[in-house]
Enzyme design. Structure first.
Site, PDB file in Angstrom:
ATOM      1  N   SER A 106      -9.542   0.830   3.283  1.00  0.00           N
ATOM      2  CA  SER A 106      -8.981   1.715   2.366  1.00  0.00           C
ATOM      3  C   SER A 106      -8.002   0.955   1.590  1.00  0.00           C
ATOM      4  O   SER A 106      -7.407   1.953   0.642  1.00  0.00           O
ATOM      5  CB  SER A 106      -8.256   2.858   3.353  1.00  0.00           C
ATOM      6  OG  SER A 106      -7.377   2.189   4.280  1.00  0.00           O
ATOM      7  N   LYS A 158       0.893  -1.206  -0.223  1.00  0.00           N
ATOM      8  CA  LYS A 158       0.094  -0.024  -0.006  1.00  0.00           C
ATOM      9  C   LYS A 158       0.908   1.237  -0.024  1.00  0.00           C
ATOM     10  O   LYS A 158       1.897   1.265   0.773  1.00  0.00           O
ATOM     11  CB  LYS A 158      -0.870  -0.166   1.399  1.00  0.00           C
ATOM     12  CG  LYS A 158      -1.964   0.863   1.378  1.00  0.00           C
ATOM     13  CD  LYS A 158      -2.759   0.596   2.944  1.00  0.00           C
ATOM     14  CE  LYS A 158      -3.983   1.289   2.918  1.00  0.00           C
ATOM     15  NZ  LYS A 158      -4.575   1.261   4.229  1.00  0.00           N
ATOM     16  N   SER A 205      -9.311  -1.746   7.715  1.00  0.00           N
ATOM     17  CA  SER A 205      -8.760  -1.550   5.999  1.00  0.00           C
ATOM     18  C   SER A 205      -8.157  -2.829   5.357  1.00  0.00           C
ATOM     19  O   SER A 205      -7.696  -2.501   4.297  1.00  0.00           O
ATOM     20  CB  SER A 205      -7.878  -0.228   6.067  1.00  0.00           C
ATOM     21  OG  SER A 205      -8.728   0.968   5.905  1.00  0.00           O
TER      22      SER A 205
HETATM   23  N1  GLN Z   1     -12.873   2.702   6.952  1.00  0.00           N
HETATM   24  C1  GLN Z   1     -12.377   2.762   8.311  1.00  0.00           C
HETATM   25  C2  GLN Z   1     -12.125   4.409   8.285  1.00  0.00           C
HETATM   26  O1  GLN Z   1     -12.264   5.130   7.310  1.00  0.00           O
HETATM   27  C3  GLN Z   1     -10.905   2.093   8.321  1.00  0.00           C
HETATM   28  C4  GLN Z   1      -9.727   2.848   7.702  1.00  0.00           C
HETATM   29  C5  GLN Z   1      -8.471   1.741   8.208  1.00  0.00           C
HETATM   30  O2  GLN Z   1      -8.343   0.927   8.852  1.00  0.00           O
HETATM   31  N2  GLN Z   1      -7.410   2.655   7.475  1.00  0.00           N
HETATM   32  O3  GLN Z   1     -11.757   5.151   9.273  1.00  0.00           O
END
Ligand code: GLN
Length: 473
Positions: free
Chosen positions: A162, A87, A186
């Site tokens: 994400s 990532k 994520s």
């Molecule tokens: N979808 C969650 C958020 O927007 C988790 C994001 C993540 O784990 N980086 O905070």
């Protein structure tokens, strides 16, 4: 024109490594194949921010040389010649690292993240940096400053976020594993949307050094694989204390030498969960029962506050972590005047969701509201930890859905942030509590989109969870 990719079949990591060591394929040939696929699929699904073609081919050649000149050394490397992706939140020395934000699009990393270095030290070949929501802020990949990633099985849908590009690229056949980050789901969410294994480690097990921070007391470096046995192999390499991350720890792995007692926390099975998902999980629960696992319904009452608590504490940490992005140390330079530079640079180049998180966090921490929001939420977090500990006194692990929905249409939730946040309702708890959790692919919904099941265990039970995943395969 077709609306999906052809998905090539891939062996697991150790069989692929063996093929290389046996001389059935060179590291160069394998890297070339994966780079070509990365380039062609990227045009359709936007899974990469950067493809490291030159670097990967050079490294592949070096590894082939090593295999010729010092085969004993090559034999010892657990990921010898294995292509992988990370990532774009992970720093990789001398490589563009954007955090998927336009604000950082020119940033060249001065060093390499610990966990990436560990993979490189074992002989893995980095193919590219994957697309994601900026600094991980999002659940669908649609907040990326470089455009959304598309689902390899349906270009109109999100692969989840994400870590959208990590999941989408692995599903499309690029690499044998991908590093993501999991602050509130994520890794697990895109893993469930893409039919992959997605692992969030115990907090403090894998070093966060060299990763763009989101919420520092929540962030965990996790990864995606196609096979459960790959999880074990990789975590053996990744985990461990790092003097560069004071929150890393070494504790004995928690193992259970009997058939586990499985807990089903009722709060994770509310009306917001799609029927297809509930049915798939219930079917799996039946499978456990008929295979002599003891299954118990349990309750973890404060779970109902988890999402609210998460969206107070994480934006608070996000807003304070953003202070370093002032256009001097990091970020776009738009003016010689310090103040104008900071205000205009951030206003123009931070994505909308980045600004939203900073504003929510700043509000929650501001004088007068700190007690009402941040402190109160911290107390509920402590209560949740206590309730989970209590639950793990009576059961060994927990089974729940990963997400209330399967992969949804791009654009469906982008105009309503609360709808987007609700997708995280089942995954954030593990991060609030710091426990390990894995998304396991178990089924498909009526439109053929994958469904994942979440397995959670007490802190440091990571290895045990891997074994459980293999046993139920
Ligand atoms: N979808 C969650 C958020 O927007 C988790 C994001 C993540 O784990 N980086 O905070």
């Amino acid at each position: 024109m077709t609306n999906k990719l052809h998905i090539p079949s891939r062996l697991n990591i150790s069989s692929t490594r063996q093929r290389i060591l046996n001389g059935e394929i060179t590291v160069f040939q394998l890297a070339k194949e994966h780079l070509e696929l990365a380039k062609s699929t990227n045009e359709k699904i936007n899974s990469f921010v950067t493809i490291l073609e030159e670097e990967a081919l050079k490294r592949a050649k070096d590894l082939d040389d090593m295999l010729r000149t010092s085969p004993e050394k090559a034999q010892q490397m657990k990921l010898f010649g294995i292509p992988f992706t990370v990532k774009d939140l992970y720093l990789v020395k001398n490589t563009k690292t954007t955090f998927a934000s336009r604000y950082m699009e020119d940033f060249i990393a001065p060093y390499t993240a610990t966990v990436v270095q560990k993979c490189l030290d074992e002989g893995a070949v980095l193919i590219g940096k994957t697309n994601c929501d900026p600094w991980g802020f999002g659940g669908s990949g649609e907040n990326s400053g470089f455009g959304p990633t598309r689902h390899p099985l349906d270009f109109n849908k999100t692969p989840g976020g994400s870590s959208s590009g990590s999941a989408a690229s692995l599903l499309s056949g690029v690499g044998y594993f991908s590093l993501g980050t999991d602050t509130g789901g994520s890794v697990r969410l895109p893993a469930s949307f893409c039919g992959l294994y997605g692992y969030k480690p115990t907090y403090g097990r894998n070093s966060r050094f060299g990763i763009g921070a989101m919420g520092s007391s929540f962030d965990t470096p996790g990864f995606f694989t196609r096979y459960p046995e790959d999880l074990i192999l990789l975590e053996e390499i990744m985990q461990g204390r790092d003097i560069k991350d004071a929150t890393t720890d070494v504790t004995e792995d928690l193992m259970i030498n009997r058939k586990p007692v499985i807990g089903i926390p009722q709060e994770f099975f509310n009306d917001s969960i799609d029927k297809d998902i509930k049915d798939a999980i219930y079917e799996k629960i039946e499978f456990f029962k008929t295979n002599d696992y003891e299954v118990r319904d349990i309750s973890i009452p404060s779970t109902k506050y988890a999402l609210a608590v998460y969206y107070i504490l994480v934006p608070s940490e996000i807003s304070s972590n953003r202070a370093r992005y002032d256009g001097v140390r990091y970020g776009k330079k738009v003016s010689d005047d310090y103040e104008i530079n900071m205000i205009e640079g951030r206003s123009k180049y931070f994505e909308k969701e980045v600004k939203r998180r900073i504003m929510i966090g700043t509000y929650c921490l501001s004088a007068g509201y700190g007690d009402e929001f941040y402190k109160k939420a911290s107390k509920v977090r402590a209560k949740l930890k206590f309730e989970f500990q209590k639950a793990f006194n009576s059961v060994d692990l927990l089974i729940t859905p990963v997400s209330p929905v399967t992969a949804f249409e791009l654009g469906l939730k982008t105009n309503d942030p609360v709808q987007m946040y609700l997708v995280d309702v089942l995954s954030v708890t593990a991060n609030l509590v710091g426990i390990p959790a894995i998304s396991v692919p178990i089924s498909k919904d009526s439109s053929g989109m994958p469904i994942g099941m979440q397995i959670m265990g007490p802190k440091w039970s990571d290895k045990y969870l891997f074994e459980f995943c293999i046993n139920i395969k």
